[in-house]
Write an enzyme that holds these catalytic residues in place. Structure first.
Site, PDB file in Angstrom:
ATOM      1  N   VAL A 126       0.829  -1.215   0.000  1.00 18.05           N
ATOM      2  CA  VAL A 126       0.000   0.000   0.000  1.00 18.05           C
ATOM      3  C   VAL A 126       0.859   1.259   0.000  1.00 18.05           C
ATOM      4  CG1 VAL A 126      -1.588   1.346   1.427  1.00 18.05           C
ATOM      5  CG2 VAL A 126      -2.058  -1.040   0.964  1.00 18.05           C
ATOM      6  N   THR A 154      -5.324  -0.070   7.305  1.00 15.27           N
ATOM      7  CA  THR A 154      -6.660  -0.470   7.760  1.00 15.27           C
ATOM      8  C   THR A 154      -6.612  -0.640   9.276  1.00 15.27           C
ATOM      9  OG1 THR A 154      -7.025  -1.597   5.671  1.00 15.27           O
ATOM     10  CG2 THR A 154      -8.474  -2.209   7.510  1.00 15.27           C
ATOM     11  N   PHE A 197      -8.460   1.148  -0.834  1.00 16.23           N
ATOM     12  CA  PHE A 197      -9.254   0.044  -1.382  1.00 16.23           C
ATOM     13  C   PHE A 197      -8.554  -0.664  -2.531  1.00 16.23           C
ATOM     14  CE2 PHE A 197     -12.070   3.187   0.498  1.00 16.23           C
ATOM     15  CZ  PHE A 197     -12.840   2.402   1.341  1.00 16.23           C
ATOM     16  N   CYS A 201      -5.758  -9.115   3.489  1.00 22.02           N
ATOM     17  CA  CYS A 201      -6.814  -8.210   3.971  1.00 22.02           C
ATOM     18  C   CYS A 201      -8.064  -8.924   4.487  1.00 22.02           C
ATOM     19  CB  CYS A 201      -7.193  -7.228   2.869  1.00 22.02           C
ATOM     20  SG  CYS A 201      -5.856  -6.063   2.529  1.00 22.02           S
TER      21      CYS A 201
HETATM   22  P1  NAD Z   1       3.212  -4.582   4.068  1.00 16.04           P
HETATM   23  O1  NAD Z   1       3.527  -5.551   5.125  1.00 16.04           O
HETATM   24  O2  NAD Z   1       3.423  -4.946   2.634  1.00 16.04           O
HETATM   25  O3  NAD Z   1       4.037  -3.231   4.333  1.00 16.04           O
HETATM   26  C1  NAD Z   1       4.180  -2.610   5.569  1.00 16.04           C
HETATM   27  C2  NAD Z   1       5.542  -1.927   5.579  1.00 16.04           C
HETATM   28  O4  NAD Z   1       5.652  -1.103   6.752  1.00 16.04           O
HETATM   29  C3  NAD Z   1       6.726  -2.893   5.628  1.00 16.04           C
HETATM   30  O5  NAD Z   1       7.586  -2.642   4.540  1.00 16.04           O
HETATM   31  C4  NAD Z   1       7.393  -2.570   6.971  1.00 16.04           C
HETATM   32  O6  NAD Z   1       8.799  -2.727   6.939  1.00 16.04           O
HETATM   33  C5  NAD Z   1       7.007  -1.121   7.155  1.00 16.04           C
HETATM   34  N1  NAD Z   1       7.122  -0.611   8.525  1.00 16.04           N
HETATM   35  C6  NAD Z   1       6.836  -1.222   9.699  1.00 16.04           C
HETATM   36  N2  NAD Z   1       7.095  -0.410  10.733  1.00 16.04           N
HETATM   37  C7  NAD Z   1       7.535   0.760  10.223  1.00 16.04           C
HETATM   38  C8  NAD Z   1       7.929   2.001  10.777  1.00 16.04           C
HETATM   39  N3  NAD Z   1       7.930   2.201  12.104  1.00 16.04           N
HETATM   40  N4  NAD Z   1       8.311   2.984   9.958  1.00 16.04           N
HETATM   41  C9  NAD Z   1       8.337   2.793   8.611  1.00 16.04           C
HETATM   42  N5  NAD Z   1       7.960   1.638   8.024  1.00 16.04           N
HETATM   43  C10 NAD Z   1       7.568   0.635   8.807  1.00 16.04           C
HETATM   44  O7  NAD Z   1       1.691  -4.165   4.316  1.00 16.04           O
HETATM   45  P2  NAD Z   1       0.598  -3.711   3.205  1.00 16.04           P
HETATM   46  O8  NAD Z   1       0.038  -4.895   2.526  1.00 16.04           O
HETATM   47  O9  NAD Z   1       1.146  -2.579   2.409  1.00 16.04           O
HETATM   48  O10 NAD Z   1      -0.540  -3.159   4.176  1.00 16.04           O
HETATM   49  C11 NAD Z   1      -0.407  -1.952   4.887  1.00 16.04           C
HETATM   50  C12 NAD Z   1      -1.770  -1.556   5.436  1.00 16.04           C
HETATM   51  O11 NAD Z   1      -2.665  -1.283   4.370  1.00 16.04           O
HETATM   52  C13 NAD Z   1      -2.452  -2.633   6.278  1.00 16.04           C
HETATM   53  O12 NAD Z   1      -3.152  -2.019   7.317  1.00 16.04           O
HETATM   54  C14 NAD Z   1      -3.397  -3.277   5.297  1.00 16.04           C
HETATM   55  O13 NAD Z   1      -4.517  -3.847   5.948  1.00 16.04           O
HETATM   56  C15 NAD Z   1      -3.825  -2.103   4.468  1.00 16.04           C
HETATM   57  N6  NAD Z   1      -4.284  -2.456   3.135  1.00 16.04           N
HETATM   58  C16 NAD Z   1      -3.618  -3.388   2.408  1.00 16.04           C
HETATM   59  C17 NAD Z   1      -4.046  -3.698   1.117  1.00 16.04           C
HETATM   60  C18 NAD Z   1      -3.326  -4.740   0.319  1.00 16.04           C
HETATM   61  O14 NAD Z   1      -3.868  -5.164  -0.714  1.00 16.04           O
HETATM   62  N7  NAD Z   1      -2.143  -5.170   0.687  1.00 16.04           N
HETATM   63  C19 NAD Z   1      -5.151  -3.027   0.564  1.00 16.04           C
HETATM   64  C20 NAD Z   1      -5.798  -2.051   1.317  1.00 16.04           C
HETATM   65  C21 NAD Z   1      -5.353  -1.776   2.607  1.00 16.04           C
END
Ligand code: NAD
Length: 443
Positions: free
Chosen positions: A12, A122, A156, A267
């Site tokens: 995201v 989220t 989304f 998700c």
């Molecule tokens: P992800 O695990 O791919 O990425 C999260 C990133 O955050 C990682 O690279 C991690 O190293 C980094 N991180 C952790 N702590 C940190 C800090 N203190 N400072 C900076 N970076 C830090 O997760 P994602 O799939 O991108 O999901 C992120 C959020 O978005 C979640 O809440 C998820 O529910 C939501 N979301 C995800 C999707 C999806 O399709 N993946 C879609 C909509 C919403």
């Protein structure tokens, strides 16, 4: 043009950061994962996401997008700070907010002037207010009084079409209090706002609820058709035709009505659990969501039972070689979080089967996510290599190249031609015509 910092450079954060830069903003993407940031600085995209490499390269070249490991500097040089870190499930099913809290506190320690802090992750209803409290605590500890606002801007996008989804969303949801923050968010999304993308402004709690309600609803819809599929198998109906006819009804719609092995991904499983937990906490049980979670777990287990039954019943999988094709939780991503393939491989291994697995993009992920069954598992070089000497073909993820298998070649490679099409991609008559026994879901 807004100056933006994005904390968290995962699916995201990286897509949001790159696309916000493409909208003309200046964006610094920050991650604590040094390898990720190093790779991005060297022009390498750490995830598989179609089209993302072009957007990143274009905006880096234009000087609008950069990558840092330290959040403090990025916060000070920005007016809008997005929080896009992970919110994985905690042991009790609630969303684990430790990464969100860490970022919020870091923002509070670093900020030197007015900021809008945007929850993109989220997060449970009430988190925006917690983020505000965490930042306020850090400011109080510093003995400074700096104005800021917290905004909820749920995302989304879908993995696999994330760039297209972010740049052409069905809607942008902004939960905010106060005109200053609302005005700045309109600037951030100016490219979409001017484009007449539906732009929905709400309060904080409503925006947070919209994301959970939307995801839970989609999970319910998938699970509903899976249960209909199971019933179709018993009564001799074909769920494909049922779903097609249902979907023609404008009130229902055809999307997310594909019977299969149960939903997975980063998700739906965690967001349904989190929503169920919120319901319990507030004494308003989300009974449909609770049931959906149980039914989805059963659906994954049912796939293994289906394969065992198709191979001859209890004990029939012992010593058999099963080719598992497609491991990512859906096509066009390398993400395997909660992928049905994991539960299926575990179930097959527990019944004594040997697994030959293959996926076009998720093999690196699979190497550690399937660690628990590694004694029963071999990775193949490609889809046909996986089928060499196999007793059963199990199609788990419908990548395009797995939709068009050369059935004559497959038949020649396999020891026994049993075809388990868990995504209902193939036509029964065609597969049976080539001499296979065919097993779909709900048909
Ligand atoms: P992800 O695990 O791919 O990425 C999260 C990133 O955050 C990682 O690279 C991690 O190293 C980094 N991180 C952790 N702590 C940190 C800090 N203190 N400072 C900076 N970076 C830090 O997760 P994602 O799939 O991108 O999901 C992120 C959020 O978005 C979640 O809440 C998820 O529910 C939501 N979301 C995800 C999707 C999806 O399709 N993946 C879609 C909509 C919403």
């Amino acid at each position: 043009m807004s100056r933006i910092a994005v904390a968290g450079t995962g699916y995201v954060g990286l897509v949001s950061g790159a696309c916000l830069a493409d909208f003309g903003n200046r964006v610094v993407c920050v991650d604590t994962n040094v390898e990720k940031i190093e790779a991005l600085r060297n022009g390498k995209i750490p995830i598989f996401e179609p089209g993302l490499d072009d957007v990143v390269a274009r905006n880096v070249a234009a000087g609008r997008l950069s990558f840092e490991t330290g959040l403090a500097g990025a916060v000070r040089s920005s007016e809008v700070v997005f929080v896009a870190v992970g919110t994985p499930p905690a042991d009790d099913g609630s969303a684990d907010l430790q990464y969100v809290e860490a970022v919020a506190r870091e923002i509070g320690r670093a900020m030197d002037g007015y900021k809008v802090v945007v929850d993109k992750s989220t997060v449970p209803v009430g988190t925006a207010r917690k983020v505000r409290d965490w930042i306020a605590e850090e400011l109080a500890a510093r003995g400074v009084d700096i104005e800021f606002d917290v905004v909820s801007n749920p995302e989304f996008l879908r993995e696999g079409s994330a760039v297209q989804d972010f740049t052409h969303p069905d809607r942008v949801v902004i939960g905010a209090e106060g005109e200053r923050a609302r005005g700045l968010m309109k600037e951030v999304y100016r490219a979409l706002y001017l484009n007449e993308t539906p732009y929905i402004e709400t309060g904080l709690e409503t925006a947070e609820m919209i994301k959970y309600a939307a995801n839970a609803f989609l999970a319910v819809k998938i699970t509903f058709i899976n249960e209909v599929a199971n019933l179709c198998e018993k009564v001799g109906a074909d769920v494909q035709d049922v779903a097609k006819a249902m979907g023609r009804d404008g009130r229902i719609g055809s999307k997310f009505l594909h019977a299969g092995p149960g939903y997975g991904g980063s998700c739906f499983p965690k967001d349904t659990h989190a929503m169920a937990m919120i319901g319990r906490d507030y004494g308003e049980p989300m009974s449909i969501v609770e049931t959906t979670i149980e039914a989805n777990d059963r659906q994954k287990a049912r796939m293994v039972e289906k394969i065992e039954a198709g191979m001859g019943g209890a004990g029939s999988l012992r010593g058999k070689t099963v080719a598992v094709l497609g491991l990512a939780f859906k096509p066009n991503t390398d993400d395997m979080r909660e992928a049905p393939a994991i539960a299926i491989c575990e179930g097959l291994a527990a019944r004594g089967a040997k697994i030959r697995a293959w996926d076009p993009e998720a093999m690196k992920e699979a190497a550690w996510r399937l660690e628990g069954v590694k004694a029963s598992l071999e990775f193949a070089a490609d889809e046909y290599d996986a089928l060499d000497g196999a007793d059963a073909l199990v199609l788990v993820t419908e990548w395009n190249q797995l939709r068009t298998l050369d059935l004559d070649r497959v038949k020649a490679l396999m020891r026994t031609p049993a075809f388990f099409d868990l995504r209902n991609v193939y036509k029964r008559a065609e597969v049976e015509g080539k001499g296979f026994s065919y097993f779909g879901v709900g048909r």
